[in-house]
Design an enzyme around this catalytic site. Structure first.
Site, short mmCIF file in Angstrom:
data_model
loop_
_atom_site.label_atom_id
_atom_site.label_comp_id
_atom_site.label_asym_id
_atom_site.label_seq_id
_atom_site.Cartn_x
_atom_site.Cartn_y
_atom_site.Cartn_z
N ASP A 319 10.98 -40.60 28.24
CA ASP A 319 11.49 -39.50 27.44
C ASP A 319 11.34 -38.13 28.10
O ASP A 319 11.55 -37.10 27.46
CB ASP A 319 10.80 -39.47 26.07
N ASN A 321 8.72 -36.52 28.85
CA ASN A 321 7.63 -35.77 28.22
C ASN A 321 8.06 -35.01 26.97
O ASN A 321 7.46 -33.99 26.62
CB ASN A 321 6.99 -34.79 29.22
#
Length: 427
Positions: A319, A321
């Site tokens: 994702d 982060n």
């Protein structure tokens, strides 16, 4: 009056007979010809019947038909009204296309002829290709022989026999690596593609390792599973890996059962060889001491070693982060212990300590063989991150250490960087 008028009537009849001669000639020719269709015969009869009927009766009554038939050839030849033979001749079979009776053009005949010639020479072309292949192999063989003669002189050195490297038989250990894929709604399509590639790499690394773990993928649903079912269909033939729809807690409980099996659970070898002295009385105690650990960067505990009959969970999330701390929160809500890999205890990093999901799996697989975190980290962590073992290369560190690579240069990697919750690292 009737006797005087007879010559004039005869003259009229003779004049009418001369006009009908070409039609009579057509009728006589059509009766003898077998190539003219019935429609042409009907047209000939219609042409004869079209004049006045009394004229025909007069001809028959005066007996002039025979005379007309005898002179028809001469009159027809002189009249020049008959069509040329090319117009009345039937079409050849080669001028027709199938059942449509449409004439074939010149280009179509040429294409058909070329196609027939190409099909007729198919066998010859196969023989020619085979001869060329044999000649090419012979030239290569002669070139190698000439090179060997120039290198070794007159002494003939036989070519060394090919050494067949047998694959190393992997040993199953009683430990489970669990990839939690219950983050399908938090990822984009390209991130799901990256995660699917990382799972594929995890399977490959675990399968070819000297000591392998029970690799399991849980929460295998949603669009991630659709990609495997529609594109990566070969995953159904993978061995030594399980794909389950249950969540990580239920799957971890099931892992205790298949690790405890005598035949397929695994043996205490590799890094677990120090437990091989356990007898049947102490083995149940060792199985009960097995732990369930969710790897997370937010964890306060550091994972110092892997234990047999234990399950280590890796968050299957890519994702960039965006979702920080989600794996840590999930584990705490379900009452599962969290820990992080001891990267900071062994390596001096010059860039981020974030690794891909398959890197975490590969590090633990290497530890099962070597029982050395430092060696496992150096084998797996990409060189672009500038990782160095602590206590080594002090001179190089004094001069400024390894060059730090900006994160922007990592955007083109095949394996996308997952969330920090997926990985175990030190702050």
């Amino acid at each position: 009056m009737e006797a005087d008028e007879r010559p004039s009537k005869m003259r009229k009849l003779s004049h009418g007979t001369e006009e009908l001669m070409p039609c009579l000639e057509v009728v006589s020719e059509t009766k003898d010809s077998t190539h003219v269709p019935d429609s042409r015969l009907q047209e000939g009869h219609a042409a004869i019947q079209s004049p006045q009927p009394q004229v025909n009766d007069g001809i028959n009554g005066l007996g002039l038909v025979d005379e007309a038939e005898n002179s028809s050839g001469q009159d027809a030849a002189d009249s020049g009204d008959l069509p040329p033979p090319d117009e009345t001749a039937p079409l050849a079979a080669s001028d027709l296309i199938g059942a449509g009776d449409q004439p074939m053009s010149k280009n179509q005949r040429k294409k058909l002829q070329k196609k027939q010639e190409w099909e007729a020479k198919r066998g010859d072309r196969k023989i020619i290709r085979k001869e060329k292949l044999v000649a090419k192999r012979e030239r290569k063989r002669e070139a190698r022989q000439q090179q060997n003669d120039e290198t070794n002189g007159d002494r003939q050195v036989p070519a060394p026999a090919a050494i067949k490297v047998l694959p190393i038989k992997s040993v199953q250990l009683p430990v489970t690596f669990l990839i939690d894929c219950d983050f399908d709604g938090l990822m984009r399509d390209n991130e799901r593609i990256s995660l699917a590639s990382q799972i594929t790499r995890c399977y490959s690394d675990n399968k070819t390792a000297k000591f392998r773990a029970h690799l399991t993928v849980c929460s295998f649903t949603g669009k991630l599973r659709e990609r495997f079912d529609n594109i990566l269909t070969h995953y159904k033939g993978w061995r030594g890996v399980r794909f389950l729809e249950n969540d990580f807690v239920e799957t971890a409980e099931q892992a205790k059962q298949w690790m405890a099996e005598k035949k397929y659970g695994g043996s205490l070898a590799g890094s677990f060889s120090k437990y091989s002295g356990e007898d049947e009385t102490t083995l149940p105690r060792l199985q009960q001491e097995g732990e369930i650990v969710y790897l997370s960067s937010e964890a306060s505990d550091t994972l110092t070693e892997l234990k047999p009959y234990s399950t280590y969970i890796i968050g299957g999330l890519v994702d960039k982060n965006r979702e920080k701390g989600i794996c840590y929160k999930r584990a705490k809500q379900r009452g599962i212990r969290t820990a992080k890999l001891p990267i900071g205890d062994y390596l001096q990093m010059s860039s981020r300590k974030v690794l891909a999901t398959n890197h975490v799996n590969e590090i633990m697989v290497n530890w099962l063989e070597t029982e050395d975190w430092g060696e496992a980290f150096m084998k797996v962590i990409p060189k672009r991150k500038g990782g160095q073992l602590k206590g080594q290369d002090d001179d190089q560190e004094t001069e400024g250490g390894a060059e730090e690579i900006p994160d922007s240069e990592h955007d083109g990697d095949v394996e996308h960087v997952p969330s920090e919750d997926v990985l175990a690292k030190t702050a």
